[in-house]
Scaffold this motif. Structure first.
Motif, PDB file in Angstrom:
ATOM      1  N   GLU A   1      57.616  56.736  54.290  1.00 11.17           N
ATOM      2  CA  GLU A   1      58.010  56.156  55.539  1.00 11.17           C
ATOM      3  C   GLU A   1      58.761  57.213  56.344  1.00 11.17           C
ATOM      4  N   LEU A   2      59.216  58.471  55.593  1.00 10.69           N
ATOM      5  CA  LEU A   2      60.159  59.361  56.323  1.00 10.69           C
ATOM      6  C   LEU A   2      59.305  60.058  57.097  1.00 10.69           C
ATOM      7  N   ASN A   3      59.862  60.473  58.104  1.00  9.55           N
ATOM      8  CA  ASN A   3      59.296  61.515  59.155  1.00  9.55           C
ATOM      9  C   ASN A   3      59.427  62.830  58.342  1.00  9.55           C
ATOM     10  N   THR A   4      58.301  63.604  58.195  1.00 10.45           N
ATOM     11  CA  THR A   4      58.225  64.675  57.523  1.00 10.45           C
ATOM     12  C   THR A   4      57.574  65.960  58.373  1.00 10.45           C
ATOM     13  N   GLU A   5      57.427  65.459  59.776  1.00  9.55           N
ATOM     14  CA  GLU A   5      56.853  66.329  60.620  1.00  9.55           C
ATOM     15  C   GLU A   5      57.775  67.615  60.745  1.00  9.55           C
ATOM     16  N   GLY A   6      57.076  68.742  60.608  1.00  9.37           N
ATOM     17  CA  GLY A   6      57.786  70.148  60.864  1.00  9.37           C
ATOM     18  C   GLY A   6      58.371  70.599  59.410  1.00  9.37           C
ATOM     19  N   VAL A   7      58.469  69.707  58.621  1.00  8.49           N
ATOM     20  CA  VAL A   7      58.694  70.030  57.270  1.00  8.49           C
ATOM     21  C   VAL A   7      57.730  70.975  56.412  1.00  8.49           C
ATOM     22  N   GLU A   8      58.059  72.249  55.959  1.00  2.12           N
ATOM     23  CA  GLU A   8      57.140  72.851  55.436  1.00  2.12           C
ATOM     24  C   GLU A   8      56.834  72.551  53.816  1.00  2.12           C
ATOM     25  N   PRO A   9      55.451  72.132  53.317  1.00  2.74           N
ATOM     26  CA  PRO A   9      55.400  71.764  52.137  1.00  2.74           C
ATOM     27  C   PRO A   9      55.755  72.696  51.187  1.00  2.74           C
ATOM     28  N   MET A  10      56.359  72.616  50.052  1.00  4.16           N
ATOM     29  CA  MET A  10      56.649  73.584  49.057  1.00  4.16           C
ATOM     30  C   MET A  10      56.238  73.382  47.628  1.00  4.16           C
TER      31      MET A  10
ATOM     32  N   ILE B   1      55.625  45.651  27.346  1.00  6.09           N
ATOM     33  CA  ILE B   1      54.645  45.719  28.523  1.00  6.09           C
ATOM     34  C   ILE B   1      55.209  45.191  29.833  1.00  6.09           C
ATOM     35  N   GLU B   2      56.092  44.131  29.771  1.00  4.89           N
ATOM     36  CA  GLU B   2      56.669  43.529  30.925  1.00  4.89           C
ATOM     37  C   GLU B   2      57.684  44.597  31.618  1.00  4.89           C
ATOM     38  N   GLU B   3      58.221  45.212  30.678  1.00  4.47           N
ATOM     39  CA  GLU B   3      59.302  46.167  31.030  1.00  4.47           C
ATOM     40  C   GLU B   3      58.755  47.386  31.784  1.00  4.47           C
ATOM     41  N   PHE B   4      57.640  48.059  31.117  1.00  8.83           N
ATOM     42  CA  PHE B   4      56.942  48.914  31.682  1.00  8.83           C
ATOM     43  C   PHE B   4      56.384  48.817  32.942  1.00  8.83           C
ATOM     44  N   ALA B   5      55.727  47.580  32.866  1.00  9.41           N
ATOM     45  CA  ALA B   5      54.960  47.046  34.375  1.00  9.41           C
ATOM     46  C   ALA B   5      56.105  46.956  35.399  1.00  9.41           C
ATOM     47  N   SER B   6      57.336  46.358  35.078  1.00 10.37           N
ATOM     48  CA  SER B   6      58.402  46.371  36.076  1.00 10.37           C
ATOM     49  C   SER B   6      58.919  47.676  36.558  1.00 10.37           C
ATOM     50  N   GLN B   7      59.158  48.742  35.571  1.00  7.81           N
ATOM     51  CA  GLN B   7      59.589  49.907  36.083  1.00  7.81           C
ATOM     52  C   GLN B   7      58.582  50.626  36.596  1.00  7.81           C
ATOM     53  N   LEU B   8      57.381  50.792  36.414  1.00  7.12           N
ATOM     54  CA  LEU B   8      56.359  51.520  37.007  1.00  7.12           C
ATOM     55  C   LEU B   8      56.261  51.030  38.358  1.00  7.12           C
ATOM     56  N   ASP B   9      56.122  49.427  38.558  1.00  3.23           N
ATOM     57  CA  ASP B   9      56.211  49.043  39.918  1.00  3.23           C
ATOM     58  C   ASP B   9      57.299  49.375  40.766  1.00  3.23           C
ATOM     59  N   ALA B  10      58.550  49.621  40.190  1.00  2.71           N
ATOM     60  CA  ALA B  10      59.532  50.114  40.878  1.00  2.71           C
ATOM     61  C   ALA B  10      59.538  51.489  41.514  1.00  2.71           C
ATOM     62  N   ILE B  11      58.845  52.260  40.754  1.00  5.42           N
ATOM     63  CA  ILE B  11      58.727  53.538  40.955  1.00  5.42           C
ATOM     64  C   ILE B  11      57.801  54.002  42.182  1.00  5.42           C
ATOM     65  N   ILE B  12      56.811  53.085  42.026  1.00  2.00           N
ATOM     66  CA  ILE B  12      55.530  53.010  43.040  1.00  2.00           C
ATOM     67  C   ILE B  12      56.411  52.759  44.342  1.00  2.00           C
ATOM     68  N   GLY B  13      57.149  51.564  44.347  1.00  3.56           N
ATOM     69  CA  GLY B  13      57.821  50.909  45.427  1.00  3.56           C
ATOM     70  C   GLY B  13      58.818  52.005  46.263  1.00  3.56           C
ATOM     71  N   TYR B  14      59.285  52.920  45.186  1.00  5.76           N
ATOM     72  CA  TYR B  14      60.358  53.887  45.792  1.00  5.76           C
ATOM     73  C   TYR B  14      59.387  54.983  46.594  1.00  5.76           C
ATOM     74  N   VAL B  15      58.606  55.447  46.021  1.00  7.73           N
ATOM     75  CA  VAL B  15      57.454  56.466  46.511  1.00  7.73           C
ATOM     76  C   VAL B  15      57.089  55.710  47.737  1.00  7.73           C
ATOM     77  N   GLU B  16      56.550  54.669  47.946  1.00  8.87           N
ATOM     78  CA  GLU B  16      56.122  54.078  49.170  1.00  8.87           C
ATOM     79  C   GLU B  16      57.232  54.086  50.274  1.00  8.87           C
ATOM     80  N   ARG B  17      58.413  53.979  49.818  1.00  8.25           N
ATOM     81  CA  ARG B  17      59.623  54.135  50.667  1.00  8.25           C
ATOM     82  C   ARG B  17      59.689  55.524  51.286  1.00  8.25           C
ATOM     83  N   MET B  18      59.548  56.540  50.410  1.00  2.00           N
ATOM     84  CA  MET B  18      59.623  57.973  50.952  1.00  2.00           C
ATOM     85  C   MET B  18      58.356  58.217  51.773  1.00  2.00           C
TER      86      MET B  18
END
Length: 98
Positions: free
Chosen positions: A45-54, A26-43
């Motif tokens: 922050e990227l400027n994606t203006e003009g980038v077509e969704p796919m 439980i401790e390990e999965f909580a840490s891993q999932l928190d790290a994944i969400i943190g990485y997505v939050e960093r993404m």
């Protein structure tokens, strides 16, 4: 940084998925999932203006076959490899409580 996933959330999801996790898991999965969400939050922050969704990174096209009517297998062939059957139906273990 604030934790987005804590042990109680992992425990709740594990219970819903009927997983018996140890306290260490439980401790390990909580840490891993928190790290994944943190990485997505960093993404985010990227400027994606003009980038077509796919939907896919490669050009993909569907290949459809003609929709033709064919003879079905029939009940006998369909149930031939069923572990258990009840007349013309598959018999499966009960998973929901009363």
């Amino acid at each position: 940084m604030d934790k987005k996933i804590d042990k109680s959330q992992v425990t709740k999801v594990a219970k819903l998925a009927r997983l018996d996790l140890t306290e260490a898991e439980i401790e390990e999965f909580a840490s891993q999932l928190d790290a994944i969400i943190g990485y997505v939050e960093r993404m985010n922050e990227l400027n994606t203006e003009g980038v077509e969704p796919m939907a896919h990174c490669l050009p993909v096209s569907n290949v459809f076959r003609d929709d033709t009517i064919k003879e079905s297998l029939g009940t006998e062939k369909t149930l031939a490899n069923a572990p258990e059957q009840d007349g013309a139906f598959f018999k499966v273990p009960r998973i929901l409580e009363d």
